[in-house]
Scaffold this motif. Structure first.
Motif, PDB file in Angstrom:
ATOM      1  N   LEU A   1       8.502 -27.878   0.655  1.00  0.00           N
ATOM      2  CA  LEU A   1       9.432 -28.964   0.054  1.00  0.00           C
ATOM      3  C   LEU A   1       9.043 -29.514  -1.644  1.00  0.00           C
ATOM      4  O   LEU A   1       9.544 -30.472  -1.993  1.00  0.00           O
TER       5      LEU A   1
ATOM      6  N   GLU B   1      12.175 -29.329  -3.233  1.00  0.00           N
ATOM      7  CA  GLU B   1      13.831 -30.994  -2.835  1.00  0.00           C
ATOM      8  C   GLU B   1      15.014 -29.988  -1.962  1.00  0.00           C
ATOM      9  O   GLU B   1      15.455 -30.458  -2.855  1.00  0.00           O
TER      10      GLU B   1
ATOM     11  N   LEU C   1      16.317 -28.549   5.656  1.00  0.00           N
ATOM     12  CA  LEU C   1      14.815 -27.298   5.924  1.00  0.00           C
ATOM     13  C   LEU C   1      15.729 -27.759   7.329  1.00  0.00           C
ATOM     14  O   LEU C   1      15.639 -28.452   8.091  1.00  0.00           O
TER      15      LEU C   1
ATOM     16  N   ILE D   1       7.613 -36.678   6.211  1.00  0.00           N
ATOM     17  CA  ILE D   1       8.043 -36.682   5.458  1.00  0.00           C
ATOM     18  C   ILE D   1       9.989 -36.175   5.049  1.00  0.00           C
ATOM     19  O   ILE D   1       9.998 -37.434   4.793  1.00  0.00           O
TER      20      ILE D   1
ATOM     21  N   ARG E   1      12.042 -38.822   2.283  1.00  0.00           N
ATOM     22  CA  ARG E   1      12.325 -38.074   1.583  1.00  0.00           C
ATOM     23  C   ARG E   1      14.047 -37.985   1.788  1.00  0.00           C
ATOM     24  O   ARG E   1      14.757 -37.716   0.944  1.00  0.00           O
TER      25      ARG E   1
ATOM     26  N   ILE F   1      15.429 -36.114   3.860  1.00  0.00           N
ATOM     27  CA  ILE F   1      15.309 -34.505   4.271  1.00  0.00           C
ATOM     28  C   ILE F   1      16.346 -34.268   5.088  1.00  0.00           C
ATOM     29  O   ILE F   1      16.048 -35.142   5.826  1.00  0.00           O
TER      30      ILE F   1
END
Lengths: 252, 401
Positions: free
Chosen positions: A163, A166, A170, A194, A198, A200
């Protein structure tokens, strides 16, 4: 237009068709789970995404650019990070040194000859690493050798290492395999946290349905190397084809 | 100071002091005492301590940090020696151009060998480097005779060009007029101390390269090398390419070896092919493991230890043994000498081998680990502090990977 587009990917190992015409479209910001029985080709697909395997045919586009033929470190530099089934960390180094390495990789690229610079003078890198360690509640363990961490902490450290770079995407390969229920729930919470903080994009390969249904926004079911269905978790639950793939003809 | 932490600065100062005081410290026994033969404070041996210390420091950057076990580092030693002697032959006896050339040539050589050998890791890497070193040895021994003077060894002849040689310049290796084999002898009481120019030249270079290796150990680059040793998979998936890192480490350690080889020729203006033989490559592996791979001081200690044994133990002979045990009854005396006989003189390798086995089995971290254990017993440090220590000295390899 997804962040990750897999189209018509085929991979054959000798006589075994590991992946047959796999198509996958992962939308930006989503959590996409890939499930399927043993031998369905989940890990092969993941290895294709990270550049460990090159498919026989097909294309894999990440943010519109092809990742085929790139080495794992080049794919990582594009913004794809991977969490392994058994945590891959630098076990002989301290927790803090483990955190420094991805920070340097993010800033300096795949190679930089900084042989005469001192780590102590890299204030921004140190700050970034410390910040991330605090975020995963491991600040007090920074001087420990990574190999002496508990399994749950190793997993945490590995995720923190991913992480801190960035990543835009993932990839998680059975992140809760072999974990006790309490650890599994902690990991689910961590991943949800997470994702919320973020945004992601995540692709998760998982056996544990509890984990899948707690995390995924979209699920692809893979069986014998081919995608059976792709749908939302609610629709996947009780889907006759899924039951068939997992439990065999009789259950359907 | 000098970009080092307070602890490292102290460490460096201690090393500098020990290095500069070596001619006194290694001369603990008065000249005429029975133990004088254990004194190691004579220039030839001290120079070897410093030079092989440099060799081992460099080897440790590759093996101690990345875990890649090179079995061909003697090739760079040889390249360094030949470079220096060629500069004697072409220019003059000043060692500086030769040493610069030695570092450059061995660096290029290491770049070539490393680029090919580092395609493999583990035992295959070791075998590839060994193969290259043996090829270099055989080339130097026979094929490249015009360049290396074959089995005679390269040396300076009267009809060599030596274009920079003028009337008054020294006729043996020197550094801008400081002649290497000149020494000042000082007698204090029963002791005799020899302060040789050659030793101090090597010692100052050794301090500089030790300082550089300290900086490398503490740098981001150093962490990357240790990361390679631990987990190359994670390295790759963290966006780092291990190859250029290992290649850089290989070239740096090759340049250290070249410098050491150059210094050998700076002390004694000869270069022979036997310097490249595989036994010489094996010796530096022994030095590093004996002292403690991956630690800063270990390889230097290991180098000193082996060179001491080679020079001191090998000089003990049966008649010296008889004089030691003359107090014993005749039959017993002969028996004791008979028992010790295989371990002395030419048998010093046997003693060294036994010691090496003991160290590897009981002190996998080498002499440094032994020192740490003794220190911990004396100072009564608890386990937590010990772990702290481990964080400063990277863990030694317990196996070859």
């Amino acid at each position: 237009m997804g962040i990750l587009e897999v189209s018509n990917v085929n991979k054959r190992f000798g006589g075994l068709q590991a992946l047959g015409n796999v198509n996958l479209d992962v939308a930006k910001g989503t959590v996409h789970a890939i499930i399927g029985p043993n031998g369905a080709g989940k890990s092969t697909l993941l290895n294709v995404l990270v550049g460990k395997l090159v498919p026989d045919t097909g294309t894999v586009l990440f943010n519109g650019t092809s990742v085929l033929g790139l080495k794992p470190f080049e794919i990582n530099q594009l913004g794809i990070s991977r969490v392994f089934q058994t945590p891959e960390i630098f076990s002989d180094l301290s927790v803090f040194e483990n955190m420094l390495i991805p920070c340097f990789a993010k800033r300096d690229g795949s190679f930089r000859m900084h042989a005469l610079e001192s780590i102590a003078s890299e204030k921004d890198i140190i700050e970034k690493a410390e910040h991330m360690l605090a975020e995963v509640n491991m600040a007090d363990k920074r001087h420990m050798t990574a190999s002496s961490l508990s399994r749950g902490d190793k997993r945490r450290l590995e995720m923190a290492m991913c992480l801190v770079q960035e990543p835009k995407l993932l990839l998680l390969d059975e992140p809760t395999a072999g974990m006790a229920r309490a650890d599994t729930n902690n990991t689910i919470d961590l991943l949800n946290q997470i994702h919320d903080s973020r945004e992601i994009t995540m692709v998760i390969i998982e056996h544990d349905m509890h984990v899948v249904f707690s995390l995924a926004k979209r699920i692809t079911v893979l069986a014998q190397g081919t995608p059976l269905v792709e749908d939302t978790p609610d629709n996947i639950k009780g889907h006759p084809k899924v039951k068939e793939a997992y439990l065999g003809e009789a259950a359907a | 100071m000098l970009g080092l932490s307070k602890k490292d600065t102290t460490f460096l100062l201690v090393v500098i002091f020990l290095t500069l005081a070596t001619p006194i410290l290694l001369q603990p026994f008065p000249e005429n005492s029975a133990l004088a033969q254990f004194n190691a404070g004579y220039p030839d041996l001290m120079q070897r301590f410093a030079i092989f210390g440099i060799f081992a420091i460099g080897f440790n950057i590759l093996f101690g940090l990345t875990g890649y076990l090179s079995f061909g580092h003697a090739a760079f030693l040889g390249v360094g020696s030949y470079s220096v002697v060629w500069m004697y032959k072409l220019l003059n006896y000043n060692v500086l151009p030769g040493l610069v050339l030695a570092i450059v040539m061995s660096g290029l050589f290491a770049l070539f060998i490393g680029y090919i050998s580092l395609r493999r890791s583990g035992i295959y890497f070791s075998i590839l480097t060994l193969a290259f070193a043996q090829m270099s040895f055989n080339l130097a021994y026979s094929v490249l005779t015009p360049l290396t003077n074959g089995e005679t060894g390269l040396q300076v002849y009267n009809n060599d060009p030596q274009v920079l040689m003028s009337e008054g310049s020294p006729t043996s290796p020197h550094f801008f007029g400081i002649v290497m084999n000149e020494a000042t002898k000082v007698d204090v009481g029963g002791w005799q101390f020899t302060f040789s120019n050659g030793y101090y030249f090597c010692a100052i270079i050794a301090i500089i390269v030790f300082y550089l290796s300290l900086r490398i150990f503490r740098s981001p680059f150093g962490i990357m090398l240790r990361a390679i040793k631990t987990n190359q998979t994670r390295m790759n998936y963290t966006g780092l390419n291990p190859r250029p890192y290992t290649l850089a480490a290989f070239v740096i350690s090759g340049m250290y070896a070249g410098l050491a080889g150059g210094l050998l020729a700076a002390m004694d203006p000869l270069a022979g092919a036997e310097r490249m033989q595989w036994t010489a490559s094996g010796e530096v592996v022994l030095m590093t493991i004996l002292g403690g791979a991956g630690t800063l001081m270990g390889p230097v200690l290991g180098a000193g230890f082996i060179k001491y044994f080679e020079n001191i133990f090998s000089k003990i002979n049966d008649s010296i043994l008889h004089s030691w045990f003359s107090a014993l009854p005749d039959g017993l005396e002969d028996f004791v000498v008979f028992v010790f006989h295989p371990f002395i003189g030419k048998g010093w390798h046997l003693t060294l081998g036994l010691l090496f086995m003991l160290v590897v089995i009981f002190l996998p971290g080498g002499l440094i680990e032994g020192g740490n254990r003794i220190w911990n017993v004396i100072s009564g440090k608890n386990r937590k502090k010990k772990r702290d220590e481990a964080a400063h000295h990277p863990k030694p390899t317990s196996h070859v990977n």
